[in-house]
Scaffold this motif. Structure first.
Motif, mmCIF file in Angstrom:
data_model
loop_
_atom_site.group_PDB
_atom_site.id
_atom_site.type_symbol
_atom_site.label_atom_id
_atom_site.label_comp_id
_atom_site.label_asym_id
_atom_site.label_seq_id
_atom_site.Cartn_x
_atom_site.Cartn_y
_atom_site.Cartn_z
ATOM 1 N N GLY A 207 0.848 -1.190 0.000
ATOM 2 C CA GLY A 207 0.000 0.000 0.000
ATOM 3 C C GLY A 207 0.879 1.234 0.000
ATOM 4 N N VAL A 208 0.345 2.314 -0.522
ATOM 5 C CA VAL A 208 1.105 3.558 -0.581
ATOM 6 C C VAL A 208 0.215 4.691 -0.098
ATOM 7 N N VAL A 209 0.728 5.457 0.869
ATOM 8 C CA VAL A 209 -0.044 6.591 1.381
ATOM 9 C C VAL A 209 0.827 7.837 1.305
ATOM 10 N N PRO A 210 0.300 8.917 0.762
ATOM 11 C CA PRO A 210 1.099 10.141 0.711
ATOM 12 C C PRO A 210 1.318 10.679 2.119
ATOM 13 N N LEU A 211 2.514 11.183 2.340
ATOM 14 C CA LEU A 211 2.804 11.678 3.684
ATOM 15 C C LEU A 211 1.876 12.817 4.068
ATOM 16 N N ASP A 212 1.491 13.623 3.093
ATOM 17 C CA ASP A 212 0.612 14.758 3.425
ATOM 18 C C ASP A 212 -0.850 14.344 3.562
ATOM 19 N N LYS A 213 -1.144 13.067 3.308
ATOM 20 C CA LYS A 213 -2.500 12.521 3.405
ATOM 21 C C LYS A 213 -3.504 13.287 2.531
ATOM 22 N N LYS A 214 -3.001 13.981 1.553
ATOM 23 C CA LYS A 214 -3.889 14.809 0.724
ATOM 24 C C LYS A 214 -3.708 14.542 -0.761
ATOM 25 N N THR A 215 -2.465 14.401 -1.160
ATOM 26 C CA THR A 215 -2.197 14.381 -2.598
ATOM 27 C C THR A 215 -2.424 12.979 -3.168
ATOM 28 N N SER A 216 -3.379 12.886 -4.068
ATOM 29 C CA SER A 216 -3.630 11.594 -4.700
ATOM 30 C C SER A 216 -2.452 11.227 -5.594
ATOM 31 N N ILE A 217 -2.124 9.957 -5.614
ATOM 32 C CA ILE A 217 -1.001 9.497 -6.436
ATOM 33 C C ILE A 217 -1.566 8.993 -7.761
ATOM 34 N N PRO A 218 -1.154 9.605 -8.855
ATOM 35 C CA PRO A 218 -1.714 9.162 -10.139
ATOM 36 C C PRO A 218 -1.355 7.702 -10.408
ATOM 37 N N ALA B 226 -2.890 0.988 -8.772
ATOM 38 C CA ALA B 226 -4.281 1.440 -8.604
ATOM 39 C C ALA B 226 -4.330 2.455 -7.469
ATOM 40 N N SER B 227 -5.171 3.450 -7.645
ATOM 41 C CA SER B 227 -5.288 4.492 -6.625
ATOM 42 C C SER B 227 -6.750 4.761 -6.318
ATOM 43 N N CYS B 228 -6.996 5.181 -5.088
ATOM 44 C CA CYS B 228 -8.372 5.560 -4.733
ATOM 45 C C CYS B 228 -8.309 6.588 -3.618
ATOM 46 N N TRP B 229 -9.445 7.104 -3.279
ATOM 47 C CA TRP B 229 -9.566 7.920 -2.082
ATOM 48 C C TRP B 229 -10.194 7.013 -1.039
ATOM 49 N N SER B 230 -9.414 6.654 -0.041
ATOM 50 C CA SER B 230 -9.932 5.734 0.962
ATOM 51 C C SER B 230 -11.109 6.371 1.689
ATOM 52 N N VAL B 231 -12.262 5.728 1.584
ATOM 53 C CA VAL B 231 -13.426 6.300 2.273
ATOM 54 C C VAL B 231 -13.377 5.956 3.761
ATOM 55 N N GLU B 232 -12.594 4.925 4.066
ATOM 56 C CA GLU B 232 -12.459 4.528 5.458
ATOM 57 C C GLU B 232 -11.659 5.576 6.230
ATOM 58 N N TYR B 233 -10.551 6.012 5.637
ATOM 59 C CA TYR B 233 -9.645 6.929 6.360
ATOM 60 C C TYR B 233 -9.683 8.348 5.805
ATOM 61 N N ASP B 234 -10.439 8.538 4.759
ATOM 62 C CA ASP B 234 -10.552 9.851 4.129
ATOM 63 C C ASP B 234 -9.193 10.428 3.730
ATOM 64 N N ASN B 235 -8.414 9.617 3.104
ATOM 65 C CA ASN B 235 -7.166 10.126 2.515
ATOM 66 C C ASN B 235 -6.818 9.236 1.324
ATOM 67 N N PRO B 236 -5.898 9.703 0.501
ATOM 68 C CA PRO B 236 -5.596 8.895 -0.684
ATOM 69 C C PRO B 236 -4.875 7.605 -0.292
ATOM 70 N N PHE B 237 -5.125 6.589 -1.074
ATOM 71 C CA PHE B 237 -4.459 5.306 -0.864
ATOM 72 C C PHE B 237 -4.235 4.652 -2.225
ATOM 73 N N SER B 238 -3.074 4.048 -2.349
ATOM 74 C CA SER B 238 -2.772 3.379 -3.618
ATOM 75 C C SER B 238 -2.198 1.999 -3.372
ATOM 76 N N LEU B 239 -2.305 1.174 -4.381
ATOM 77 C CA LEU B 239 -1.597 -0.102 -4.378
ATOM 78 C C LEU B 239 -0.404 0.024 -5.314
ATOM 79 N N ALA B 240 0.670 -0.624 -4.961
ATOM 80 C CA ALA B 240 1.845 -0.598 -5.830
ATOM 81 C C ALA B 240 2.502 -1.961 -5.777
ATOM 82 N N ILE B 241 3.171 -2.296 -6.847
ATOM 83 C CA ILE B 241 3.945 -3.539 -6.866
ATOM 84 C C ILE B 241 5.399 -3.129 -6.957
ATOM 85 N N ILE B 242 6.127 -3.383 -5.871
ATOM 86 C CA ILE B 242 7.502 -2.868 -5.832
ATOM 87 C C ILE B 242 8.503 -3.942 -5.429
#
Lengths: 86, 998, 418
Positions: free
Chosen positions: B907-918, B941-957
């Motif tokens: 999972g990937v979460v922006p540190l600012d909890k605001k900026t969606s990751i394209p 894949a990216s979404c706006w987590s409705v659970e935590y109200d911040n952006p969340f993405s999946l990444a394969i790294i």
């Protein structure tokens, strides 16, 4: 457009079929100990001769049976078609 | 306006029906039955266009499909078509045409300046220059060249015309209705064969329309009429004019384009413009005739120089003379036929015959008509710029190398005949390797490769008697083979003029000190000197010559130029023509409109559209649809002014808080039945399937043999030997074929049958904390408690009188059920769910909310299963059985797949909890590193987590396992984004999976 | 060698172009060469050129069965690009782009490299995301890429279908502005001319009959023009790779397939860019002659025939009209087919083999033409140094055993599906 004799349905145009590649590829038996190269040959190596080629087709818009077709890859002439088990 | 060049009588035009048309803005008249070419010539118009390279004036060279010159822009019914051959376009009332490739107009064309510089721009000149300075090629030179190239202008309006396709099977397809085609069609039809006779031109008869012959005491024209009308009356015969068989494909499949409306002012309602026929013929008779070859001499491209057969055709078919002072230049007897036609119509031609002592019936006839003939004479050059005014002629030595004194004769047209080239195109397309006939200096078909027989002049037979004999014979024999009938027609008697041998000479040498351009390819401006240059520079193979000089690559595809080109190469290279060989003939024989090839699959119909049974409901409820393959799925349901982001957030939130319903009809469904079904699934999926109880579902992952994940989904055991498999929407068809492959070919011993049931069931996913309460109300007499219907449980129930299947499965990660009813009840089910669900605050949700829900749960989908990942990458290794074998297992131990730092989903979460990751961003350590910047992995894949109200993405790294907690940068240079992020678990919400089990 | 320029053109005009040299000679094969390249296509000619230019190895022969440039370099849709997602492909192709940019000057032969930009159309947000992944990868590899929205696409190609009556609307696209086209035959001829001038023997109409291998080493080859000894042999015969591999008792992860293309009649300029359709497989550009050059799917079954069938073209052109409705009124003028080496992951092989002195360059799938210079350059390096260059290290033969696959499309081993 190729004209393929489905052994189950008769003469049909190519657009009813989907191609399936080299029919001589034989999947190793399950649970059988085989070498890496044997396995990789099965996954990646195909016969691709210029001339007679035994290949698979599936009568996808018909009886959905996989069939074997002996075809010339240079002239596209079809010599014979077989049922899967033949 | 008078038609100065129209004869008072003759031709097959309808003189009672005058037709007005415009060419280059000027009004003219012609008659019904004219082509644009014949009508223009009748009006004395000979300047039609400009050539490709030198912009030299261009007139008419032929009378049909072989025309290299007369290409116009056609205006018809408020539309415009580029590159129409005036010799093929039939005249209709109100036709409008304009010259192309000239500016400002055809009379005064600025581009003709090229003609003065022609010495500097021989074949291939552009390969030798325009290289300095470097950037000038695409900034300056190329744009100029591009602008100069091309002929007509394309209309960018959507084509309103309709094109249809038809499939036909016949015993015999006959391509061309000249004497050989008519005879073979007649013989075969009378013998009971199912025959299709195709004629490209509007009129049947081919050469019979223009030659004075007698067949069975009838003229050629009368005989044609008789045969055609009889054929048309027969139920086993299809006779088509304006129909070009343009391609001979594999296994005797031929394609014919029927032009139903091109000759009309506009296409009639319920009629296509053109109809493409795919014809599977048991046997094919190629009777496509032959094309006259040009003779080559100085400035032989001047308007007024044309094929002698064309001049004859204009007289005989259209009652039009191409000139009043004709010069006939011939190396065979055909030229005399044209001369005689002129003479019969009161015009005195002069015949130049290259032969030194020609003797034949027709020459005697010409002499008896007092036609002036000069033997051993050639045209050295045509004179005149926009129209032939005179010709320099000379006597030529017997070795054809030396010209004696040059004499200038006035003339207004030069009709050339360099003998005949059989049209072997279709035979050659069929795979027939042609052979060179020394006798006629041309290629003729050799041994058939498919079921094809060539007859008549297409085979190099130039006497009518032999043609008919051969054609009747072929028609009878081939039909007999198919029908077993024995009804043979006797060959009618023939009266025709006998011809003598032609002269092999075809290219007039240059007189001393003169450098006339002698053209081979008239459209592309390829002259003798260009071929010589190519050979001098080492471009020796015929393919090199063709490509270097562009010989034969114009819109006429070299119908008049190829053979002369070959002759020239063989002369210069001191080889015989067969050694040089010809370039390959490929379909189409003539250019075919792309609209006709495509047919009805245009616009919305370019691919099928699949809709769920609930589609209309979605539409009524403001669904915004998205293409999922060929399915249309609701992406979100718009409320008020909501945008995609707001709507999907609302819908997803409602699932997390209340209950939502999603149309999952599009999922692939496969019924798997038989005593060995469990064993089969056990081999197909990576996990264990032998002990799945009846009434239980299981999630499964299937691999390709190369170890890559192919698809995932749940499969449910409905009864002892019956399983219901679901696949992703995208992979449904592939998975079915995959299963059939293994069942039919690899493990035929397994007693299992599979069948697609995707269309049988409508599906609704009911998800959210309220879903059980809702389900209970939908199935009032059913116990749906967690104990009776636990997670991954399955049951059937009565849904307001209809049978429904209930699967307790979840993609959203919430307590969820999937209800399936037979498709026809889909809408009923949906409406009921919405109605009953109202009290639980139900809302429909689309694919966007579905995505959000699955992403924050860390469930993988198509963006992770992208055909490149193995189970481990998707954290699905827990589902990979170590105990049993299955499809693709043996590949999983490849070095790259077991690397310790192998990619893994996180999972990937922006540190600012605001900026969606394209989506499609890459994770890197240093956003400012020198390029190429090493990538650790990508955001799938990216979404706006409705659970935590911040952006969340999946990444394969890379080394995903050990990256949790690390801080990286997500870069999307395309969107100019660099986002500081933290790597977290891919299971962002409810990692223990409590909700689905609640 | 004569230098080509506008001045030489003018000078020669005054001698009626009678004094031009042969672009390349037609020598008889010598009995022995340091390197023999089999295949006088673009890749083979480029390899010989770079062997001579970069490695000063000039005792080289190119053996061609037919005439040079007669294979796929002469029968493609001339597209040049480096818009790849995988690093191996991207970096390799971008290296090639730099060779393309200087090729006309380098070869003193105008190959008409025309960077008119390629636009891959996207028809859904999901596809935009897939393209973003590719475009971002390109950018991080130093390759130009721009994401276009619908309106921006419209500025480039206003005649595309932006109407309501469309099955798959255009959402946007990924553009590589520096991609383009070149005159394909000129590439072969330009390389041939320079290679010849540096001493390479171009031997046409010479068929390879067999190989001489002993002690695991290549010694030479047998041809229709006699036996030739060679210290090293490079195979550059995409389309015929399997036929020659058979003579070496090698089976390769390659199937041979037929790809068709076609052109329309020439029309006045209407399309500046190369454009690909996203809801299927169709690509088009307009040549300098005015023809629309179009291609798409394979015919879909193993074939060594250049005879294609119409249903494939029908299918391809259906997508063409779906993208550019104006194509409907144009006429299809000419069709042709090329024989493709389809590798099992869609990427090529440039590598050494288990036979010492034998090198392999094959498996180019759809992408052979644009790779011509980079392929020749890296193959020449591999042959000259007897080791792969880092640019072609990924294109190894053993990646199929190790799992280091380079699968741009994610379609696996079903090579005929596109």
């Amino acid at each position: 457009m190729l004209y393929i004799k489905c052994p189950h349905c008769g003469m049909r145009s190519q657009n009813e079929f989907a191609y399936g590649g080299d029919a001589t590829v034989k999947r190793p038996e399950l649970n059988k100990e085989i070498s890496d190269s044997e396995w990789n040959n099965f996954v990646y190596l195909r016969k691709s001769p210029r001339g007679k080629h035994l290949e698979l087709w599936q009568h996808i818009s018909g009886c959905r049976q996989w069939i074997k077709v002996e075809r010339d890859t240079l002239t596209h002439e079809i010599f014979k078609t077989f049922k899967a088990e033949e | 306006m008078s038609q100065e060049f129209r004869l008072d009588k003759g031709g097959f035009i309808n003189r009672d029906k005058k037709i007005s048309f415009k060419f280059n803005g000027k009004q003219y008249f012609g008659y019904e039955g004219d082509t644009l070419a014949s009508a223009l010539i009748a009006n004395g118009v000979h300047l039609v266009g400009r050539s490709f390279k030198y912009h030299r004036p261009r007139g008419f060279f032929g009378a049909g499909v072989d025309e290299p010159y007369a290409i116009v822009q056609l205006f018809r019914n408020n539309e415009t078509d580029p590159n129409i051959k005036a010799t093929e376009q039939e005249l209709f009332e109100g036709l409008r045409a304009e010259s192309v490739n000239c500016w400002p107009n055809v009379n005064f064309d600025i581009g003709a300046i090229n003609n003065f510089f022609r010495m500097f721009i021989p074949a291939g000149f552009y390969y030798k220059t325009f290289m300095w300075p470097k950037s000038f090629w695409y900034k300056l030179y190329e744009p100029i060249i591009r602008k100069a190239a091309g002929f007509g202008k394309a209309s960018i309006k959507h084509d309103q015309e309709r094109y249809e396709h038809k499939y036909e099977y016949c015993d015999l397809l006959i391509t061309g209705s000249g004497p050989s085609g008519l005879a073979s069609a007649y013989a075969a039809a009378k013998n009971g064969a199912k025959v299709i006779l195709a004629e490209d031109k509007p009129r049947f008869g081919g050469s019979l329309l223009t030659t004075d012959v007698n067949i069975g005491n009838q003229t050629g024209v009368e005989w044609t009429k008789k045969i055609i009308s009889e054929l048309k009356s027969m139920s086993n015969v299809i006779v088509k004019n304006r129909s070009q068989v343009f391609g001979y494909y594999d296994h005797n499949m031929l394609v014919m384009n029927e032009r139903l409306s091109d000759h009309l002012p506009k296409t009639e309602k319920y009629t296509p413009k053109q109809r493409l026929w795919y014809i599977r013929a048991k046997e094919v008779i190629i009777s496509s005739g032959s094309i006259e070859r040009p003779l080559v001499f100085g400035n032989n491209d001047t308007p007024g120089v044309m094929l002698s057969s064309a001049a004859k055709e204009y007289i005989k078919v259209y009652g039009v003379i191409v000139g009043k002072k004709p010069l006939i230049f011939t190396n065979n007897d055909s030229g005399y036929e044209t001369a005689i036609e002129f003479k019969k119509n009161g015009i005195d031609p002069l015949v130049l015959d290259t032969r030194n002592d020609p003797k034949s019936d027709i020459i005697n006839e010409a002499k008896s008509l007092n036609i002036k003939i000069k033997i051993s004479h050639v045209v050295v050059t045509a004179k005149g710029y926009k129209k032939v005014k005179s010709a320099d002629i000379a006597k030529i030595s017997d070795d054809k190398k030396h010209l004696s004194e040059i004499e200038n004769v006035a003339c207004d047209c030069i009709c050339v005949s360099g003998f005949w080239t059989p049209s072997i195109h279709l035979a050659s397309q069929s795979g027939n390797k042609s052979t060179f006939s020394e006798e006629i200096d041309a290629f003729i078909p050799d041994k058939s490769k498919q079921r094809e027989t060539t007859v008549g002049s297409a085979k190099g037979i130039f006497t009518l008697e032999e043609t008919l004999e051969n054609a009747f014979e072929s028609g009878f024999n081939l039909s007999k083979k198919i029908t077993n009938n024995d009804n043979k027609i006797s060959v009618p008697s023939v009266v025709e003029k006998k011809f003598t041998n032609h002269d092999k000479f075809w290219c007039v040498p240059l007189p001393k000190g003169k450098n006339y351009k002698r053209f081979l390819d008239f459209q592309n401006d390829v002259a003798v000197s260009d071929i010589e240059l190519a050979l001098r520079e080492g471009y020796r193979s015929i393919e090199h010559v063709k490509r270097y000089t562009t010989l034969g690559m114009a819109t006429d595809q070299g119908k008049t130029s190829n053979l002369n080109g070959l002759q020239l190469v063989s002369d210069v290279e001191n080889k015989v023509v067969p050694q040089v060989g010809h370039t390959t003939f490929r379909p189409p024989y003539t250019p075919i409109s792309i609209g006709a090839i495509v047919g009805r699959e245009v616009g919305k119909h370019s691919k099928p559209t699949r809709k769920s049974p609930m589609h209309e409901w979605h539409k009524k409820n403001n669904a915004v649809f998205v293409d999922a393959g060929i399915w249309l799925r609701p992406r979100y349901y718009k409320k008020g002014n909501e945008n995609l982001f707001e709507a999907s957030k609302r819908e997803a939130k409602n699932v997390r808080q209340n209950v939502g319903v999603c149309d999952v009809t599009t999922l692939g469904k496969i019924d798997i039945k038989g005593p060995d079904a469990a064993e089969f699934l056990n081999r197909v999926y990576t996990n264990a399937w032998l002990k799945l109880p009846i009434g239980k579902a299981r999630y499964g992952v299937m691999l390709r043999e190369d170890g890559i994940v192919m698809d995932d989904g749940t499969t449910t055991r409905i009864s002892e030997n019956h399983y219901h498999m679901t696949t992703t929407t995208a992979q449904a068809a592939n998975v079915l074929s995959h299963l059939e492959y293994y069942l039919q070919l690899v493990w035929p011993e397994l007693n299992v049958n599979v069948v697609s049931t995707t269309e049988q069931w409508a599906g609704a996913a009911i998800a959210g904390p309220n879903s059980r309460k809702l389900l209970q109300k939908l199935f009032t007499n059913k116990d749906v408690s967690n104990e009776s219907l636990p997670f991954m449980g399955y049951t059937e129930g009565d849904f307001f009188g209809i049978n429904a299947k209930i699967y307790r499965i979840s993609f959203s990660g919430e307590l969820a059920y999937e209800v399936n009813v037979e498709s026809d009840y889909g809408n009923f089910m949906w409406e009921k769910i919405m109605e009953v669900g109202k009290e639980f605050n139900i809302q429909p949700y689309g694919t966007e909310a579905l995505s959000t829900l699955r992403i924050e749960m860390g469930h993988v989908a198509g963006s992770e299963l992208d055909g490149r990942t193995i189970p481990y990458d998707n954290s699905l290794e827990g589902l990979v059985s170590k105990k049993k074998d299955f499809i693709g297992k043996r590949s999983l131990d490849k070095a790259a797949f077991i690397r310790p730092d192998r990619e893994k989903i996180v999972g990937v979460v922006p540190l600012d909890k605001k900026t969606s990751i394209p989506e499609g961003s890459y994770l890197v350590k240093d956003p400012k590193a020198k390029l190429p910047n090493p990538k650790l992995g990508h955001v799938s894949a990216s979404c706006w987590s409705v659970e935590y109200d911040n952006p969340f993405s999946l990444a394969i790294i890379k080394d995903g396992k050990n990256m949790i907690g690390k801080k990286l940068y997500a870069l999307s240079p395309l969107k100019n984004k660099s986002i500081h992020v933290e790597i977290v678990s891919s299971h962002y919400v409810d990692p223990e999976g409590k909700r689905v089990r609640s | 060698m004569q230098k080509y320029s506008v001045f030489s053109l003018i000078k020669n005009a005054f001698s009626s172009h009678k004094n031009w040299d042969l672009a390349w000679k037609d020598p008889k094969p010598k009995s022995e060469y340091d390197v023999v390249i089999i295949g006088g296509g673009g890749h083979g000619l480029a390899t010989a050129y770079y062997l001579a230019k970069e490695h000063k190895i000039t005792n080289v022969a190119i053996i061609e069965k037919g005439w040079i440039g007669g294979g796929n370099v002469g029968r493609n849709t001339t597209i040049i690009r480096s818009n790849y997602m995988h690093d191996e492909n991207g970096l390799f192709s971008e290296f090639g782009m730099n060779l393309w940019r200087n090729m006309s000057q380098d070869l003193n032969y105008n190959v008409m490299f025309s960077p008119r930009g390629i636009i891959n159309l996207a028809h859904s947000d999901a596809q935009m995301n897939v393209y973003s992944r590719r475009g971002n990868s390109m950018r991080l590899n130093g390759i130009d890429a721009v994401l276009l929205n619908r309106e921006e696409v419209k500025k480039f190609i206003p005649m595309a279908d932006f109407s309501e009556n469309v099955r798959f609307p255009i959402f946007g696209g990924l553009m590589q502005p520096s991609a383009g086209t070149a005159r394909h035959d000129a590439v072969a001829w330009g390389y041939a001319r320079q290679a010849d001038s540096m001493g390479v023997d171009i031997i046409q109409n010479c068929e390879v009959v067999g190989f001489d291998v002993s002690d695991g080493k290549i010694k030479g080859l047998r041809t229709s023009k006699g036996d030739i000894k060679a210290k090293k042999i490079g195979l550059c015969v995409a389309g015929s790779t399997n036929i020659l591999a058979e003579k070496l008792n090698m089976t390769l992860p390659i199937e041979t397939h037929l790809l068709q293309a076609c052109v329309s009649e020439p029309i006045k300029p209407i399309l500046d860019n190369v454009v690909t359709f996203g809801a299927g497989h169709f690509y088009v550009s307009q040549s300098d002659k005015g023809e629309m050059v179009m291609g798409g799917d394979l015919d879909g079954y193993n074939s060594y025939s250049q005879r294609g069938n119409l249903p494939t073209l029908q299918h391809v052109l259906t997508e063409g009209i779906a993208m550019f409705p104006f194509l409907s009124k144009l006429k299809m003028l000419r069709t042709w087919g090329g024989i493709m080496d389809m590798s099992m992951d869609g990427s090529p092989i440039i590598d050494k083999t288990h036979i010492e002195g034998l090198y392999l360059n094959c498996g180019w799938c759809y992408g052979g033409f644009k790779a011509t210079p980079a392929s020749g350059w890296t193959f020449a390096h591999t042959i000259a140094q007897d080791r792969v260059h880092e640019l072609n290290a990924g294109y190894s033969l053993n990646r199929f055993s190790t799992g280091h696959l380079i699968d741009e499309k994610g379609l696996g081993t079903k090579t005929w599906i596109s």
